[in-house]
Structure formats: C-alpha cells, structure tokens
Design a protein around this motif. Structure first.
Motif, mmCIF file in Angstrom:
data_model
loop_
_atom_site.group_PDB
_atom_site.id
_atom_site.type_symbol
_atom_site.label_atom_id
_atom_site.label_comp_id
_atom_site.label_asym_id
_atom_site.label_seq_id
_atom_site.Cartn_x
_atom_site.Cartn_y
_atom_site.Cartn_z
ATOM 1 N N ASN A 273 0.824 -1.209 0.000
ATOM 2 C CA ASN A 273 0.000 0.000 0.000
ATOM 3 C C ASN A 273 0.859 1.261 0.000
ATOM 4 O O ASN A 273 0.584 2.223 -0.726
ATOM 5 C CB ASN A 273 -0.928 0.010 1.217
ATOM 6 N N LEU A 274 1.908 1.255 0.824
ATOM 7 C CA LEU A 274 2.757 2.442 0.915
ATOM 8 C C LEU A 274 3.581 2.645 -0.356
ATOM 9 O O LEU A 274 3.723 3.776 -0.840
ATOM 10 C CB LEU A 274 3.665 2.347 2.142
ATOM 11 N N ILE A 275 4.120 1.561 -0.884
ATOM 12 C CA ILE A 275 4.882 1.684 -2.130
ATOM 13 C C ILE A 275 3.988 2.229 -3.240
ATOM 14 O O ILE A 275 4.379 3.134 -3.997
ATOM 15 C CB ILE A 275 5.484 0.321 -2.532
ATOM 16 N N ASN A 276 2.774 1.709 -3.346
ATOM 17 C CA ASN A 276 1.831 2.202 -4.353
ATOM 18 C C ASN A 276 1.462 3.658 -4.114
ATOM 19 O O ASN A 276 1.323 4.443 -5.060
ATOM 20 C CB ASN A 276 0.563 1.343 -4.347
ATOM 21 N N LEU A 277 1.308 4.038 -2.836
ATOM 22 C CA LEU A 277 0.952 5.413 -2.481
ATOM 23 C C LEU A 277 2.046 6.382 -2.917
ATOM 24 O O LEU A 277 1.759 7.444 -3.499
ATOM 25 C CB LEU A 277 0.730 5.510 -0.971
ATOM 26 N N PHE A 278 3.295 6.031 -2.649
ATOM 27 C CA PHE A 278 4.400 6.921 -3.009
ATOM 28 C C PHE A 278 4.574 6.995 -4.531
ATOM 29 O O PHE A 278 4.962 8.033 -5.057
ATOM 30 C CB PHE A 278 5.692 6.468 -2.324
ATOM 31 N N TYR A 279 4.268 5.895 -5.219
ATOM 32 C CA TYR A 279 4.329 5.928 -6.678
ATOM 33 C C TYR A 279 3.177 6.757 -7.252
ATOM 34 O O TYR A 279 3.387 7.603 -8.138
ATOM 35 C CB TYR A 279 4.278 4.510 -7.242
ATOM 36 N N LYS A 280 1.974 6.533 -6.746
ATOM 37 C CA LYS A 280 0.800 7.259 -7.236
ATOM 38 C C LYS A 280 0.966 8.758 -7.111
ATOM 39 O O LYS A 280 0.516 9.525 -7.965
ATOM 40 C CB LYS A 280 -0.450 6.797 -6.463
ATOM 41 N N ASN A 281 1.631 9.184 -6.040
ATOM 42 C CA ASN A 281 1.827 10.616 -5.818
ATOM 43 C C ASN A 281 3.126 11.138 -6.437
ATOM 44 O O ASN A 281 3.573 12.243 -6.129
ATOM 45 C CB ASN A 281 1.797 10.916 -4.319
ATOM 46 N N LYS A 282 3.733 10.317 -7.299
ATOM 47 C CA LYS A 282 4.898 10.719 -8.100
ATOM 48 C C LYS A 282 6.104 11.088 -7.253
ATOM 49 O O LYS A 282 6.857 12.007 -7.577
ATOM 50 C CB LYS A 282 4.517 11.871 -9.042
ATOM 51 N N ILE A 283 6.262 10.358 -6.150
ATOM 52 C CA ILE A 283 7.424 10.562 -5.286
ATOM 53 C C ILE A 283 8.530 9.598 -5.691
ATOM 54 O O ILE A 283 9.709 9.939 -5.673
ATOM 55 C CB ILE A 283 7.039 10.364 -3.806
ATOM 56 N N ILE A 284 8.141 8.371 -6.053
ATOM 57 C CA ILE A 284 9.105 7.390 -6.560
ATOM 58 C C ILE A 284 8.711 7.004 -7.982
ATOM 59 O O ILE A 284 7.545 7.132 -8.383
ATOM 60 C CB ILE A 284 9.188 6.133 -5.665
ATOM 61 N N SER A 285 9.682 6.531 -8.743
ATOM 62 C CA SER A 285 9.444 6.168 -10.138
ATOM 63 C C SER A 285 8.834 4.770 -10.247
ATOM 64 O O SER A 285 8.811 4.004 -9.271
ATOM 65 C CB SER A 285 10.758 6.198 -10.911
ATOM 66 N N LEU A 286 8.378 4.447 -11.446
ATOM 67 C CA LEU A 286 7.840 3.113 -11.701
ATOM 68 C C LEU A 286 8.926 2.059 -11.472
ATOM 69 O O LEU A 286 8.671 1.001 -10.882
ATOM 70 C CB LEU A 286 7.315 3.029 -13.136
ATOM 71 N N PHE A 287 10.136 2.363 -11.921
ATOM 72 C CA PHE A 287 11.242 1.423 -11.735
ATOM 73 C C PHE A 287 11.504 1.199 -10.243
ATOM 74 O O PHE A 287 11.697 0.065 -9.806
ATOM 75 C CB PHE A 287 12.511 1.961 -12.411
ATOM 76 N N LYS A 288 11.532 2.278 -9.466
ATOM 77 C CA LYS A 288 11.789 2.154 -8.024
ATOM 78 C C LYS A 288 10.670 1.355 -7.347
ATOM 79 O O LYS A 288 10.933 0.561 -6.440
ATOM 80 C CB LYS A 288 11.911 3.531 -7.395
ATOM 81 N N MET A 289 9.428 1.542 -7.786
ATOM 82 C CA MET A 289 8.315 0.789 -7.212
ATOM 83 C C MET A 289 8.516 -0.709 -7.407
ATOM 84 O O MET A 289 8.408 -1.498 -6.467
ATOM 85 C CB MET A 289 6.988 1.230 -7.844
ATOM 86 N N PHE A 290 8.835 -1.131 -8.645
ATOM 87 C CA PHE A 290 9.043 -2.550 -8.911
ATOM 88 C C PHE A 290 10.284 -3.073 -8.198
ATOM 89 O O PHE A 290 10.308 -4.204 -7.704
ATOM 90 C CB PHE A 290 9.154 -2.789 -10.419
ATOM 91 N N GLU A 291 11.328 -2.259 -8.126
ATOM 92 C CA GLU A 291 12.549 -2.668 -7.439
ATOM 93 C C GLU A 291 12.277 -2.956 -5.971
ATOM 94 O O GLU A 291 12.713 -3.975 -5.430
ATOM 95 C CB GLU A 291 13.605 -1.566 -7.574
ATOM 96 N N LEU A 292 11.522 -2.068 -5.314
ATOM 97 C CA LEU A 292 11.195 -2.257 -3.902
ATOM 98 C C LEU A 292 10.363 -3.514 -3.689
ATOM 99 O O LEU A 292 10.600 -4.286 -2.757
ATOM 100 C CB LEU A 292 10.444 -1.029 -3.369
ATOM 101 N N LYS A 293 9.386 -3.722 -4.550
ATOM 102 C CA LYS A 293 8.526 -4.901 -4.401
ATOM 103 C C LYS A 293 9.314 -6.199 -4.613
ATOM 104 O O LYS A 293 9.105 -7.187 -3.902
ATOM 105 C CB LYS A 293 7.346 -4.822 -5.368
ATOM 106 N N CYS A 294 10.242 -6.172 -5.565
ATOM 107 C CA CYS A 294 11.064 -7.362 -5.802
ATOM 108 C C CYS A 294 11.990 -7.622 -4.620
ATOM 109 O O CYS A 294 12.163 -8.770 -4.190
ATOM 110 C CB CYS A 294 11.890 -7.184 -7.077
ATOM 111 N N LEU A 295 12.586 -6.575 -4.082
ATOM 112 C CA LEU A 295 13.480 -6.719 -2.931
ATOM 113 C C LEU A 295 12.730 -7.273 -1.721
ATOM 114 O O LEU A 295 13.223 -8.154 -1.016
ATOM 115 C CB LEU A 295 14.113 -5.373 -2.589
#
Length: 317
Positions: A273-295
């Motif tokens: 939820n938090l990773i999606n929230l930070f991506y939705k609000n354009k704080i982190i990039s799409l690449f960073k979102m997937f990287e965090l989820k994979c990690l």
C-alpha cells in the motif's frame, strides 16, 4: 503594550505527570499568559488535577473535547486555538516543561523581530532524568529538510503569531503521528512566510522522551502516512512546487528502516500500500516501485528459507 501568550496543552490520562508541566508554566518570569488545557476524554483523575490549578489561578482554563469531535491531540490543539485570546501561541505537550525564562525571552525576541510570523527556539530532550540539548542546525531550506524527514524541531519549539496559525487553520485532525511536520511544511509553503530560527540560543523547553511501543507506533505511522503523503503532495502542487515531492521519499525509507525487521515480515499489505501510495503521488518512479517490491519479495523468501532450515536442523538434532 504587554503581549498575551496563549499556551495550549492537550491532555489525556496525565494525572501523574501534568502537574510538572503546569508548575513550569506557573514559574514563568513573564506573567501575561493564559494556559489552555484541552482534555481528550481522560478516564483518570486528570480533570480534577487541572481544575485545582484553574481554581488557584484564573490564567489556567480548562476545556474538554466534545464527544462528537475527532479524538486526538490535533483536535484538542485546534479547540485551544479557537478559545485563545493571546497575541502569540505556544503548543506544549502535557509531559513537557518550559524553562523559567521561556516566555520572557520569546516575547522579547518577537519585539525585536515583529515582522516574522513565527520564531523557533531549541529544546532539550530528557531521557531517564538525563538532559541532552538538541541544537538546531543552520539550513539553506528548512522546507526541504521537513519534506526529507529531517525534523529540526518539535511542537513546543515555535512561538506563533496567533493570526498566522489561525490563517493556517491549525493542525490537521485525524493524524496519529506526523502532526508537527505536516503543520510546519504547510507553514513553510505560505508565500512570503517570514520566520527566524535561533540556532545559537540555549534551550528553553524540555521534551520528555517516553518508552516507545513499537507495535503501536508502527500502526500509527502507517495510518498517518496514508493521510500525510496525499495532503503534502496536494499542497506542493497547489504551490507549484511539484519538483519537491521527491524529498518525501525519506518518509518511506523511515518506514522500512524502523519497521522492516524479521518479526514484522507479515506487513505485506502495508508495504504494498505504501509503495503504491508513493508511486501514485509521483514521489518514486515506476522502476523504483518494482525494485522495492522485488526486494521485499526476495527478503520474505530468504526469511522463509532460513526459518525452515533452522527448523530442519533442530529436528535432526
């Protein structure tokens, strides 16, 4: 003309410690003050303790949060603002204290810096009766610092012109945590805001640091981020400062730093939820979102394998 200072204190079940806070107000060398205590539905003897002070000195004023209002310190502080008569406002928690000359020095400095909307003074932190001075660092941008979770000061450090804090509409209600940085970010985003930070001054308040309940803090921080992130991003967009959103990334880092340890690996939904929230609000990039989820997925797999290997070894022996 002598300026009236309103000291606003939210309280909840503080019968054992609020006396020290109120006594520190009574000891002030500056006498033109009112102290507004707003109770948040205490079930202990807090109301009786505070009423004793109100009876002894009419500068103390007691209010209770209406039952239909949202529970929490932000609501109580806003009630205090609405009922205050002061030219200046200081917010104090019910387990913290003012140094004897706090009000006198702050009012004196406001007289010298009357064009400012608020002034900020250092505090000390008390842990197990040991006091450590928390100096405020010089900064090229306190706004960027607060956006980056570099929180130089807390609730009791500023003294505000009442009109300025009233125009800000006080605190955002419903935040279990992050009330202070949200308010400060909003204040620092006001066009042409004027303030002064006394980085070289001595401390004039004492913050009592209590033992942290990490399970409770985790939930409060999570719930607060769900409110804080879109609110702050909206304010940045309104002020045409979207380029500053990237600094909020540190609030997500704090989540993983403080709450991602083995006993909390069941936080799959909250993490996503938090990773999606930070991506939705354009704080982190799409690449960073997937990287965090994979990690995080890899971390969970490793933990699962380690736990099962440990159990296998135990069963062998």
């Amino acid at each position: 003309m002598t300026k009236l200072v309103s000291i606003i204190i939210p309280s909840f079940n503080r019968e054992s410690i609020i006396k020290d806070t109120l006594d520190s107000v009574l000891r002030q060398t500056y006498s033109t003050w009112e102290c507004i205590i707003v109770d948040d539905g205490s079930t202990d003897n807090t109301l009786n303790v505070v009423n004793e002070y109100c009876f002894k000195d009419n500068r103390f004023k007691m209010f209770s949060r209406p039952i239909e209002s949202m529970k929490g310190a932000p609501t109580c502080r806003n009630i205090g603002i609405e009922n205050s008569l002061g030219d200046y406002i200081i917010f104090l928690d019910s387990d913290d204290c003012l140094i004897t000359t706090c009000l006198e020095n702050r009012v004196l400095e406001f007289g010298r810096n009357n064009n400012n909307d608020f002034l900020v003074f250092p505090m000390a932190v008390k842990v197990n009766n040991e006091i450590t001075i928390k100096k405020i660092e010089q900064s090229d941008s306190y706004l960027k610092d607060f956006l980056s979770y570099k929180l130089h000061w807390q609730t009791m450090c500023p003294i505000w012109k009442k009109q300025f804090i009233h125009d800000l509409k006080g605190f955002k209600e419903g935040y279990p945590r992050l009330n202070d940085p949200e308010l400060m970010i909003r204040a620092l985003l006001v066009p042409n805001v004027k303030f002064k930070v006394f980085t070289d001054a001595g401390y004039d308040t004492i913050y009592n640091m209590s033992v942290v309940n990490w399970v409770s803090l985790k939930d409060k921080y999570y719930q607060s981020l769900l409110l804080f992130v879109p609110e702050v991003c909206g304010n940045l967009s309104d002020g045409k400062k979207d380029y500053l959103k990237k600094y909020l990334n540190n609030y997500l880092k704090v989540w993983f730093r403080d709450f991602m340890f083995p006993s909390q690996l069941n936080l799959v939904k909250q993490n996503n939820n938090l990773i999606n929230l930070f991506y939705k609000n354009k704080i982190i990039s799409l690449f960073k979102m997937f990287e965090l989820k994979c990690l995080l997925f890899g971390y969970r797999v490793l933990f699962f394998l380690e736990r099962n290997l440990r159990n296998l070894i135990i069963n062998i022996t």
